[in-house]
Design a protein around this motif. Structure first.
Motif, PDB file in Angstrom:
ATOM      1  N   THR A 182       0.875  -1.177   0.000  1.00  0.00           N
ATOM      2  CA  THR A 182       0.000   0.000   0.000  1.00  0.00           C
ATOM      3  C   THR A 182       0.906   1.219   0.000  1.00  0.00           C
ATOM      4  OG1 THR A 182      -2.015   0.972   0.949  1.00  0.00           O
ATOM      5  CG2 THR A 182      -0.276   0.343   2.506  1.00  0.00           C
ATOM      6  N   ASP A 183       0.332   2.391   0.012  1.00  0.00           N
ATOM      7  CA  ASP A 183       1.126   3.614  -0.018  1.00  0.00           C
ATOM      8  C   ASP A 183       1.902   3.748   1.302  1.00  0.00           C
ATOM      9  OD1 ASP A 183       2.103   6.241  -0.026  1.00  0.00           O
ATOM     10  OD2 ASP A 183       0.380   7.007  -1.132  1.00  0.00           O
ATOM     11  N   PRO A 184       3.238   3.778   1.256  1.00  0.00           N
ATOM     12  CA  PRO A 184       4.033   3.881   2.496  1.00  0.00           C
ATOM     13  C   PRO A 184       3.747   5.160   3.280  1.00  0.00           C
ATOM     14  CG  PRO A 184       5.413   3.233   0.633  1.00  0.00           C
ATOM     15  CD  PRO A 184       4.090   3.649   0.065  1.00  0.00           C
ATOM     16  N   ARG A 185       3.185   6.161   2.611  1.00  0.00           N
ATOM     17  CA  ARG A 185       2.847   7.400   3.323  1.00  0.00           C
ATOM     18  C   ARG A 185       1.619   7.216   4.214  1.00  0.00           C
ATOM     19  NH1 ARG A 185       2.736  10.975  -2.046  1.00  0.00           N
ATOM     20  NH2 ARG A 185       1.621   9.069  -2.627  1.00  0.00           N
ATOM     21  N   VAL A 186       0.835   6.173   3.950  1.00  0.00           N
ATOM     22  CA  VAL A 186      -0.357   5.895   4.750  1.00  0.00           C
ATOM     23  C   VAL A 186      -0.071   4.836   5.810  1.00  0.00           C
ATOM     24  CG1 VAL A 186      -2.719   4.972   4.678  1.00  0.00           C
ATOM     25  CG2 VAL A 186      -1.952   6.594   2.926  1.00  0.00           C
ATOM     26  N   SER A 187       0.669   3.798   5.425  1.00  0.00           N
ATOM     27  CA  SER A 187       1.022   2.740   6.373  1.00  0.00           C
ATOM     28  C   SER A 187       2.537   2.568   6.423  1.00  0.00           C
ATOM     29  CB  SER A 187       0.367   1.411   5.987  1.00  0.00           C
ATOM     30  OG  SER A 187       0.817   0.381   6.841  1.00  0.00           O
ATOM     31  N   ALA A 188       3.088   2.779   7.597  1.00  0.00           N
ATOM     32  CA  ALA A 188       4.545   2.626   7.763  1.00  0.00           C
ATOM     33  C   ALA A 188       4.974   1.177   7.572  1.00  0.00           C
ATOM     34  CB  ALA A 188       4.959   3.127   9.145  1.00  0.00           C
ATOM     35  N   LYS A 189       4.020   0.237   7.642  1.00  0.00           N
ATOM     36  CA  LYS A 189       4.344  -1.178   7.496  1.00  0.00           C
ATOM     37  C   LYS A 189       4.314  -1.648   6.039  1.00  0.00           C
ATOM     38  CE  LYS A 189       2.484  -2.446  12.048  1.00  0.00           C
ATOM     39  NZ  LYS A 189       1.471  -3.292  12.745  1.00  0.00           N
ATOM     40  N   ALA A 190       4.034  -0.751   5.115  1.00  0.00           N
ATOM     41  CA  ALA A 190       3.969  -1.134   3.698  1.00  0.00           C
ATOM     42  C   ALA A 190       5.277  -1.796   3.280  1.00  0.00           C
ATOM     43  CB  ALA A 190       3.692   0.088   2.838  1.00  0.00           C
ATOM     44  N   ARG A 191       5.157  -2.872   2.513  1.00  0.00           N
ATOM     45  CA  ARG A 191       6.329  -3.663   2.101  1.00  0.00           C
ATOM     46  C   ARG A 191       6.453  -3.671   0.585  1.00  0.00           C
ATOM     47  NH1 ARG A 191       6.410  -8.900   0.448  1.00  0.00           N
ATOM     48  NH2 ARG A 191       4.254  -9.161   1.149  1.00  0.00           N
ATOM     49  N   LYS A 192       7.691  -3.520   0.118  1.00  0.00           N
ATOM     50  CA  LYS A 192       7.927  -3.578  -1.328  1.00  0.00           C
ATOM     51  C   LYS A 192       7.816  -5.018  -1.791  1.00  0.00           C
ATOM     52  CE  LYS A 192      12.064  -3.141  -3.183  1.00  0.00           C
ATOM     53  NZ  LYS A 192      12.124  -4.344  -4.074  1.00  0.00           N
ATOM     54  N   LEU A 193       7.080  -5.218  -2.876  1.00  0.00           N
ATOM     55  CA  LEU A 193       6.893  -6.559  -3.434  1.00  0.00           C
ATOM     56  C   LEU A 193       8.014  -6.884  -4.416  1.00  0.00           C
ATOM     57  CD1 LEU A 193       3.075  -6.144  -4.155  1.00  0.00           C
ATOM     58  CD2 LEU A 193       4.069  -7.624  -2.391  1.00  0.00           C
ATOM     59  N   ASP A 194       8.549  -8.092  -4.339  1.00  0.00           N
ATOM     60  CA  ASP A 194       9.562  -8.526  -5.308  1.00  0.00           C
ATOM     61  C   ASP A 194       8.911  -8.792  -6.666  1.00  0.00           C
ATOM     62  OD1 ASP A 194      11.636  -8.407  -3.448  1.00  0.00           O
ATOM     63  OD2 ASP A 194      11.195 -10.440  -2.732  1.00  0.00           O
ATOM     64  N   MET A 395     -10.610   6.811   5.770  1.00  0.00           N
ATOM     65  CA  MET A 395      -9.855   6.099   4.737  1.00  0.00           C
ATOM     66  C   MET A 395      -8.513   5.567   5.243  1.00  0.00           C
ATOM     67  SD  MET A 395      -8.219   7.419   1.194  1.00  0.00           S
ATOM     68  CE  MET A 395      -6.720   7.840   2.091  1.00  0.00           C
ATOM     69  N   GLU A 396      -7.714   6.415   5.859  1.00  0.00           N
ATOM     70  CA  GLU A 396      -6.391   5.978   6.309  1.00  0.00           C
ATOM     71  C   GLU A 396      -6.502   4.922   7.400  1.00  0.00           C
ATOM     72  OE1 GLU A 396      -3.579   9.023   7.127  1.00  0.00           O
ATOM     73  OE2 GLU A 396      -3.852  10.012   5.198  1.00  0.00           O
ATOM     74  N   LEU A 397      -7.462   5.074   8.293  1.00  0.00           N
ATOM     75  CA  LEU A 397      -7.692   4.072   9.325  1.00  0.00           C
ATOM     76  C   LEU A 397      -8.034   2.723   8.690  1.00  0.00           C
ATOM     77  CD1 LEU A 397      -8.172   3.136  12.262  1.00  0.00           C
ATOM     78  CD2 LEU A 397     -10.505   4.051  12.063  1.00  0.00           C
ATOM     79  N   ALA A 398      -8.900   2.747   7.682  1.00  0.00           N
ATOM     80  CA  ALA A 398      -9.296   1.507   7.006  1.00  0.00           C
ATOM     81  C   ALA A 398      -8.111   0.844   6.326  1.00  0.00           C
ATOM     82  CB  ALA A 398     -10.399   1.807   5.980  1.00  0.00           C
ATOM     83  N   VAL A 399      -7.293   1.624   5.632  1.00  0.00           N
ATOM     84  CA  VAL A 399      -6.127   1.076   4.934  1.00  0.00           C
ATOM     85  C   VAL A 399      -5.165   0.422   5.925  1.00  0.00           C
ATOM     86  CG1 VAL A 399      -4.071   1.673   3.581  1.00  0.00           C
ATOM     87  CG2 VAL A 399      -6.293   2.650   2.971  1.00  0.00           C
ATOM     88  N   GLN A 400      -4.872   1.127   7.009  1.00  0.00           N
ATOM     89  CA  GLN A 400      -3.943   0.582   8.010  1.00  0.00           C
ATOM     90  C   GLN A 400      -4.493  -0.684   8.662  1.00  0.00           C
ATOM     91  OE1 GLN A 400      -3.565   4.019  10.492  1.00  0.00           O
ATOM     92  NE2 GLN A 400      -2.022   5.004   9.204  1.00  0.00           N
ATOM     93  N   ALA A 401      -5.790  -0.669   8.993  1.00  0.00           N
ATOM     94  CA  ALA A 401      -6.398  -1.825   9.658  1.00  0.00           C
ATOM     95  C   ALA A 401      -6.403  -3.046   8.738  1.00  0.00           C
ATOM     96  CB  ALA A 401      -7.820  -1.474  10.089  1.00  0.00           C
TER      97      ALA A 401
END
Length: 412
Positions: A182-194, A395-401
């Protein structure tokens, strides 16, 4: 020699220093033995400047001259890139769309590529040219006029060249280092996909992810062009970035690959419409004719022969939709009691090819939103996607959750 396509976006060629940096990357691939086709965008901000000049000169502009002006930004970049490579002793030549030629339809500012002939560039490769620097975003119409492909058209140009030349791969250099869960600006846990499958990338692109233009992913999927998304600002390795490829190339993947979102959504409801055959055709035919892009559609339960029709659309098209439906009502083409518009909504989606073979994704998604106190206004699904419309403030809460619930920070 094998052919490699490399595309550099506007931020990657924003000034001469960045053009030199990009040229060095091209030189590395030439040294590996590739003949390289480089697709370039205009320098960052230049296309907006050119569009502004056109609008200031002629608010009701001739679309053919609009294309002649706005395509010039890519021509400048292509020439500068070719000169930079020549200074590095790499045999390079710039090419404009008409010189290739890139044959397109006549729909100025929104043309579609119909054919790319490889003959002229291949002949130059045979004569010793190692790099063809092609101005992206442009082509030539059957009438012999310059055309442009619409915003993001350089991505489409790159994929089309990779297909036409049977390229080993198409590398898209941009200001991000790959495709994230997901957008790293919204979730700090966003992971880059190989790796990510074409279908997943297409859904994410269409749902608001800005990494790749939707048309370019459609084209890559159709012609099986392997795409790699890379950062032009970081050191590279052979495993860098994200590979967009066939599903068969991905051994294991999470059920959900990513969470996408779009802030700029609106919800419109036609209240008390006649529930009879042909009404939906009238409504959405009218909106299509007005150039409104409708996404999610829900028809409510009918009572006494009347029903409500709800749909989502981009916020910047609300005025156009209201005008078209108002004119339809006043002309007697459609009878409805009221038109209700909500501008403060957002679309959140989960996407993953694993959803084909695993049940329970929808139930889990809805429970997560319920636990966070988020009300769902509209739901749509496809084989690999579930989208909901919710209040924008959540929106941001939903994305993170959702990102946490599906454990997207963990690799498969």
């Amino acid at each position: 020699m094998p052919v490699l396509v490399m595309k550099f976006g506007g931020t990657s060629v924003a000034n001469l220093d960045r053009i030199r940096r990009a040229a060095k990357r091209v030189g590395v691939e030439v040294a590996k033995g590739y003949d390289v086709i480089v697709i370039v965008s205009a320098m960052s901000g230049k296309t907006n400047e050119l569009v502004g000049w056109v609008n200031e000169t002629s608010p009701l502009f001739d679309a053919r001259e609009y294309d002649a002006v706005v395509s010039s930004g890519e021509n400048v970049t292509a020439g500068l890139m070719a000169l930079t490579l020549q200074e590095m002793d790499v045999p390079a030549r710039s090419w404009q769309g008409w010189q290739v030629p890139v044959k397109t339809t006549s729909a100025h500012s929104q043309a579609r590529i119909e054919d790319i002939s490889p003959d002229n560039i291949t002949a130059k490769f045979d004569e010793g040219m190692r790099v063809a620097v092609v101005a992206g975003f442009q082509g030539i119409s059957p009438e012999g006029r310059i055309t442009t492909l619409g915003r993001g058209g350089s991505d489409t140009t790159a994929v089309a060249f990779a297909a036409a030349f049977g390229a080993e791969r198409c590398d898209i250099y941009t200001d991000v280092d790959g495709v994230y869960t997901t957008d790293p600006r919204v979730s700090a846990k966003a992971r880059k996909l190989d790796k990510i499958a074409f279908e997943e990338m297409l859904e994410l692109a269409s749902l608001g992810a800005k990494v790749l233009q939707t048309r370019s992913v459609e084209l890559a999927m159709r012609y099986k062009v392997r795409l790699r998304v890379l950062s032009s600002f970081e050191e590279q390795s052979d495993e860098a970035g994200t590979l967009v490829c066939d599903e068969e190339e991905i051994m294991e993947s999470n059920v959900v690959a990513g969470v996408a979102f779009s802030r700029d959504e609106a919800k419109m409801t036609l209240i008390s419409v006649a529930d009879r055959p042909g009404v939906a055709s009238i409504i959405f035919g009218c909106l299509s004719d007005a150039g409104v892009n409708v996404d999610m559609i829900v028809q409510n339960i009918s009572e006494e022969g009347r029903t409500d029709m709800t749909f989502s659309l981009p916020t910047d098209q609300v005025g156009r939709a209201e005008k078209a439906l108002g004119e339809l009502k006043s002309s007697g083409g459609l009878n409805f009691s009221d038109l209700d518009t909500e501008l403060d909504v957002a679309k959140v989606s989960v996407v993953g090819i694993g959803m084909r073979s695993q049940s329970g994704v929808a139930a889990k998604m809805f429970k997560v939103l319920s636990d966070e106190g988020i009300n769902i206004k509209v739901i749509t699904t496809s084989e690999i996607k579930i989208s909901v419309l919710i209040d924008r403030k959540y929106m941001e809460l939903a994305v993170q959750a959702l990102h946490d619930a599906f454990e997207l920070e963990k690799a498969a």
